[in-house]
Design an enzyme around this catalytic site. Structure first.
Site, PDB file in Angstrom:
ATOM      1  N   VAL A  85       0.954  -1.111  -0.236  1.00 55.52           N
ATOM      2  CA  VAL A  85      -0.348   0.207  -0.137  1.00 55.52           C
ATOM      3  C   VAL A  85       1.063   1.222   0.139  1.00 55.52           C
ATOM      4  CG1 VAL A  85      -1.380   1.809   2.020  1.00 55.52           C
ATOM      5  CG2 VAL A  85      -2.076  -1.021   0.875  1.00 55.52           C
TER       6      VAL A  85
ATOM      7  N   LYS B  82      15.033  -2.691   2.521  1.00 55.77           N
ATOM      8  CA  LYS B  82      13.980  -2.692   1.857  1.00 55.77           C
ATOM      9  C   LYS B  82      14.510  -1.430   0.980  1.00 55.77           C
ATOM     10  CE  LYS B  82       9.518  -4.157   2.277  1.00 55.77           C
ATOM     11  NZ  LYS B  82       8.190  -4.017   2.553  1.00 55.77           N
TER      12      LYS B  82
ATOM     13  N   ARG C  62      -6.769  -3.272  -5.037  1.00 54.78           N
ATOM     14  CA  ARG C  62      -6.568  -4.461  -5.333  1.00 54.78           C
ATOM     15  C   ARG C  62      -5.176  -5.040  -5.992  1.00 54.78           C
ATOM     16  NH1 ARG C  62     -10.038  -5.580  -9.665  1.00 54.78           N
ATOM     17  NH2 ARG C  62      -9.222  -3.652 -10.465  1.00 54.78           N
ATOM     18  N   GLU C  63      -4.041  -5.780  -4.606  1.00 52.43           N
ATOM     19  CA  GLU C  63      -3.058  -6.120  -5.214  1.00 52.43           C
ATOM     20  C   GLU C  63      -2.844  -6.705  -6.387  1.00 52.43           C
ATOM     21  OE1 GLU C  63      -1.021  -8.707  -2.351  1.00 52.43           O
ATOM     22  OE2 GLU C  63      -1.246  -7.249  -1.109  1.00 52.43           O
TER      23      GLU C  63
ATOM     24  N   ASN D 129     -14.734  -5.198   2.995  1.00 51.26           N
ATOM     25  CA  ASN D 129     -13.781  -6.425   2.485  1.00 51.26           C
ATOM     26  C   ASN D 129     -14.743  -7.428   3.224  1.00 51.26           C
ATOM     27  OD1 ASN D 129     -11.855  -5.531   1.156  1.00 51.26           O
ATOM     28  ND2 ASN D 129     -10.018  -5.745   3.224  1.00 51.26           N
TER      29      ASN D 129
ATOM     30  N   CYS E 195      -5.875  -9.614   3.051  1.00 56.02           N
ATOM     31  CA  CYS E 195      -6.875  -8.753   3.703  1.00 56.02           C
ATOM     32  C   CYS E 195      -8.250  -9.717   4.612  1.00 56.02           C
ATOM     33  CB  CYS E 195      -7.325  -7.624   2.955  1.00 56.02           C
ATOM     34  SG  CYS E 195      -5.319  -6.297   2.493  1.00 56.02           S
TER      35      CYS E 195
HETATM   36  N1  LIG Z   1      -1.796  -5.030   0.755  1.00 54.15           N
HETATM   37  C1  LIG Z   1      -3.075  -4.832   0.045  1.00 54.15           C
HETATM   38  O1  LIG Z   1      -3.818  -5.365  -0.962  1.00 54.15           O
HETATM   39  C2  LIG Z   1      -3.736  -3.674   0.824  1.00 54.15           C
HETATM   40  C3  LIG Z   1      -5.199  -2.940   0.344  1.00 54.15           C
HETATM   41  C4  LIG Z   1      -6.005  -1.987   0.925  1.00 54.15           C
HETATM   42  C5  LIG Z   1      -5.214  -2.415   2.718  1.00 54.15           C
HETATM   43  N2  LIG Z   1      -4.346  -2.685   3.036  1.00 54.15           N
HETATM   44  C6  LIG Z   1      -4.109  -1.973   4.156  1.00 54.15           C
HETATM   45  O2  LIG Z   1      -3.085  -1.153   4.656  1.00 54.15           O
HETATM   46  C7  LIG Z   1      -2.149  -1.935   4.884  1.00 54.15           C
HETATM   47  C8  LIG Z   1      -0.063  -2.082   5.011  1.00 54.15           C
HETATM   48  O3  LIG Z   1      -0.420  -3.100   4.303  1.00 54.15           O
HETATM   49  P1  LIG Z   1       0.109  -4.264   2.685  1.00 54.15           P
HETATM   50  O4  LIG Z   1       0.004  -5.212   2.269  1.00 54.15           O
HETATM   51  O5  LIG Z   1       1.468  -2.627   2.480  1.00 54.15           O
HETATM   52  O6  LIG Z   1       1.586  -4.330   4.794  1.00 54.15           O
HETATM   53  P2  LIG Z   1       3.377  -4.548   4.162  1.00 54.15           P
HETATM   54  O7  LIG Z   1       3.019  -5.619   4.932  1.00 54.15           O
HETATM   55  O8  LIG Z   1       3.275  -4.854   2.714  1.00 54.15           O
HETATM   56  O9  LIG Z   1       3.931  -3.401   4.753  1.00 54.15           O
HETATM   57  C9  LIG Z   1       4.131  -2.941   6.184  1.00 54.15           C
HETATM   58  C10 LIG Z   1       5.498  -1.984   5.865  1.00 54.15           C
HETATM   59  O10 LIG Z   1       5.124  -1.276   7.119  1.00 54.15           O
HETATM   60  C11 LIG Z   1       6.374  -0.960   7.558  1.00 54.15           C
HETATM   61  N3  LIG Z   1       6.498  -0.781   9.016  1.00 54.15           N
HETATM   62  C12 LIG Z   1       5.751  -1.676   9.641  1.00 54.15           C
HETATM   63  N4  LIG Z   1       6.418  -0.728  11.066  1.00 54.15           N
HETATM   64  C13 LIG Z   1       6.820   0.575  10.944  1.00 54.15           C
HETATM   65  C14 LIG Z   1       7.582   2.043  11.579  1.00 54.15           C
HETATM   66  N5  LIG Z   1       7.746   1.625  12.901  1.00 54.15           N
HETATM   67  N6  LIG Z   1       8.265   2.759  11.263  1.00 54.15           N
HETATM   68  C15 LIG Z   1       8.747   2.733   9.289  1.00 54.15           C
HETATM   69  N7  LIG Z   1       8.075   1.605   8.233  1.00 54.15           N
HETATM   70  C16 LIG Z   1       7.287   0.213   9.334  1.00 54.15           C
HETATM   71  C17 LIG Z   1       7.385  -2.771   7.274  1.00 54.15           C
HETATM   72  O11 LIG Z   1       8.959  -2.760   7.670  1.00 54.15           O
HETATM   73  C18 LIG Z   1       6.524  -2.971   6.013  1.00 54.15           C
HETATM   74  O12 LIG Z   1       7.724  -2.668   4.968  1.00 54.15           O
HETATM   75  C19 LIG Z   1      -2.791  -3.255   6.507  1.00 54.15           C
HETATM   76  O13 LIG Z   1      -3.232  -2.229   7.150  1.00 54.15           O
HETATM   77  C20 LIG Z   1      -3.653  -3.958   5.028  1.00 54.15           C
HETATM   78  O14 LIG Z   1      -4.902  -4.253   5.680  1.00 54.15           O
HETATM   79  C21 LIG Z   1      -3.508  -3.034   2.381  1.00 54.15           C
END
Ligand SMILES: NC(=O)c1ccc[n+]([C@@H]2O[C@H](COP(=O)([O-])OP(=O)(O)OC[C@H]3O[C@@H](n4cnc5c(N)ncnc54)[C@H](O)[C@@H]3O)[C@@H](O)[C@H]2O)c1
Length: 432
Positions: free
Chosen positions: A11, A35, A154-155, A211, A263
């Site tokens: 995201v 990363k 959506r991914e 969702n 999700c």
């Molecule tokens: N992946 C999806 O398709 C999607 C879609 C909509 C919403 N979301 C929501 O968005 C959020 C993130 O999802 P994602 O899939 O991108 O997660 P992800 O795990 O891919 O990414 C999260 C990132 O946050 C970083 N992080 C954690 N703590 C941190 C800190 N203190 N400082 C800096 N960086 C930090 C992690 O290292 C990681 O790289 C979640 O709540 C998820 O439910 C995800």
């Protein structure tokens, strides 16, 4: 505008690069040094179509930057987007909000001028209030505003979804932040995206309710597919017939494996947990969770039946292991249930996924990654089409592996049963 995106995951990275592409100055911060090092060299740590090109373009234009220095990045920005993970709590069903609250604490010590703090992560109702409490311990309330702006991308389609969203939801309890965010999103609104301003808690709930509803649709059609299998009816006819009703719509009505991904599984659990906390019973969603859990077992049992319950030493190929196509995300993929279970019963498993080797299977006995579809099929007794990648949509099985007649279990209903059977293969699919 000067934006700081915290969490460079699926995201955060997509939102950051798209905001940069719209002309903003964006700094993406992650605590994962590896990363950030990769990104700073122009390398993308995740697979998402189109992302690499867009990151490189904006990185070169200096509209997009990467850092591990959270405090400095916050100080230099006007709007802070929180995009960290909210996984399920270990051993429970609620959302683990530790990443969110850690970030809120860091923000609280770095406010040097008015900031809008926007939660893009999916968070339960009242999380915005909690963030506000944490930050106000060290700052006057007129120095910041906490907003909920859930993300619906959506991914696999993330960039398109971000740039052409159906809707932009802004949950804020003050007019100023709403005006600024409306302005930030104006390029997308002027292309047709609907903009909805709600209370902060309503925005938080809209995300979970959406969702949960989509997960319900998938689970519903999966159960109807079970009925179709018992009655000799083709599920595709049902999906089309139902989908033509505009009140229902055709999307998310394709039968297949259990829903997975980062999700739906965690968000359905978290919303029922929240509802229980407020003494409200979301019984429909609870049933969905149960049905989806059973689905992996049900399809696994179907595999046992197809192999006449003789699994030991059977060579099984998985085409695709991610939870859906066009992503490398393995979180809660049904292959994570199926492959270990089959390995335990003595099967020898080879898998091919367009996004390559998966560390999730590296410690599981007799599970091997193949670099090509052809190699993965050689010597196979059963081929399971698990993910609907385009790569698997027009395989000429007969030509690819000459002389070998394996069984095909198409969990995505990609192929026409007649055509595959005419080639001499035993073929099974879902709900038809
Ligand atoms: N992946 C999806 O398709 C999607 C879609 C909509 C919403 N979301 C929501 O968005 C959020 C993130 O999802 P994602 O899939 O991108 O997660 P992800 O795990 O891919 O990414 C999260 C990132 O946050 C970083 N992080 C954690 N703590 C941190 C800190 N203190 N400082 C800096 N960086 C930090 C992690 O290292 C990681 O790289 C979640 O709540 C998820 O439910 C995800």
């Amino acid at each position: 505008m000067k934006l700081c995106v915290i969490g460079a995951g699926y995201v955060g990275l997509v939102s950051g690069v798209c905001f940069a592409d719209l002309g903003n100055d964006v700094i993406c911060v992650d605590k994962n040094i590896e990363k950030i090092n990769l990104l700073s060299k122009g390398k993308i740590p995740i697979y998402e179509p189109g992302l690499s090109e867009l990151v490189l373009k904006n990185f070169r234009n200096k509209k997009l930057n990467f850092s591990t220095d959270l405090k400095k990045s916050i100080k230099n920005s006007d709007i802070i987007f929180i995009c960290v993970g909210t996984p399920t709590k270990k051993g429970g069903s609620s959302a683990n909000l530790s990443q969110i609250f850690n970030v809120a604490k860091e923000i609280s010590t770095s406010i040097n001028k008015f900031k809008i703090i926007v939660t893009k992560s999916t968070v339960p109702i009242t999380t915005g209030d909690e963030i506000e409490k944490i930050i106000s311990k060290k700052n006057n309330k007129n120095k910041f505003s906490v907003v909920s702006n859930p993300e619906f991308l959506r991914e696999g389609e993330a960039i398109r979804d971000f740039i052409y969203p159906d809707r932009i939801i802004i949950g804020s309890n003050d007019k100023k932040s709403n005006r600024i965010l409306n302005n930030l999103y104006n390029p997308l609104i002027s292309k047709g995206a609907q903009y909805l301003h709600t209370s902060r808690s309503a925005a938080e709930l809209i995300k979970y309710a959406s969702n949960a509803f989509l997960a319900t649709k998938i689970t519903f059609i999966n159960e109807i597919a079970n009925l179709c299998e018992k009655t000799g009816i083709n599920i595709e006819d049902i999906s089309i017939g139902m989908g033509l009703d505009k009140r229902i719509g055709s999307r998310f009505l394709r039968a297949g494996p259990a829903y997975g991904g980062s999700c739906f599984p965690k968000d359905t659990k978290a919303i029922t947990y929240t509802a229980d906390k407020f003494k409200s019973n979301l019984s429909v969603i609870k049933s969905v969770i149960k049905s989806n859990k059973n689905r992996s077992k049900l399809l696994l049992n179907r595999v046992y039946e197809i192999l006449k319950r003789k699994i030991k030493n059977k060579k099984i190929t998985f085409l695709g292991v991610t939870f859906k196509a066009n992503t490398d995300d393995m979180r809660d993929s049904s292959s994570l249930t199926m492959i270990p279970a089959l390995s335990k019963k003595g099967a020898i498993i080879r898998y091919f996924d367009p996004t390559g080797f998966k560390k999730e299977f590296s410690k599981i006995k007799n599970v091997y990654n193949s670099n090509t579809i052809k190699k993965s099929l050689e010597g196979s007794d059963l081929v399971i089409i698990h993910t609907e990648w385009n790569d698997f949509k027009s395989i000429n099985f007969k030509n690819l592996v000459k002389g070998k007649k394996f069984i095909i279990y198409d969990m995505r209903n990609i192929y026409s049963p007649k055509k595959i059977r005419d080639q001499g293969f035993k073929y099974y699919s879902v709900g038809r």
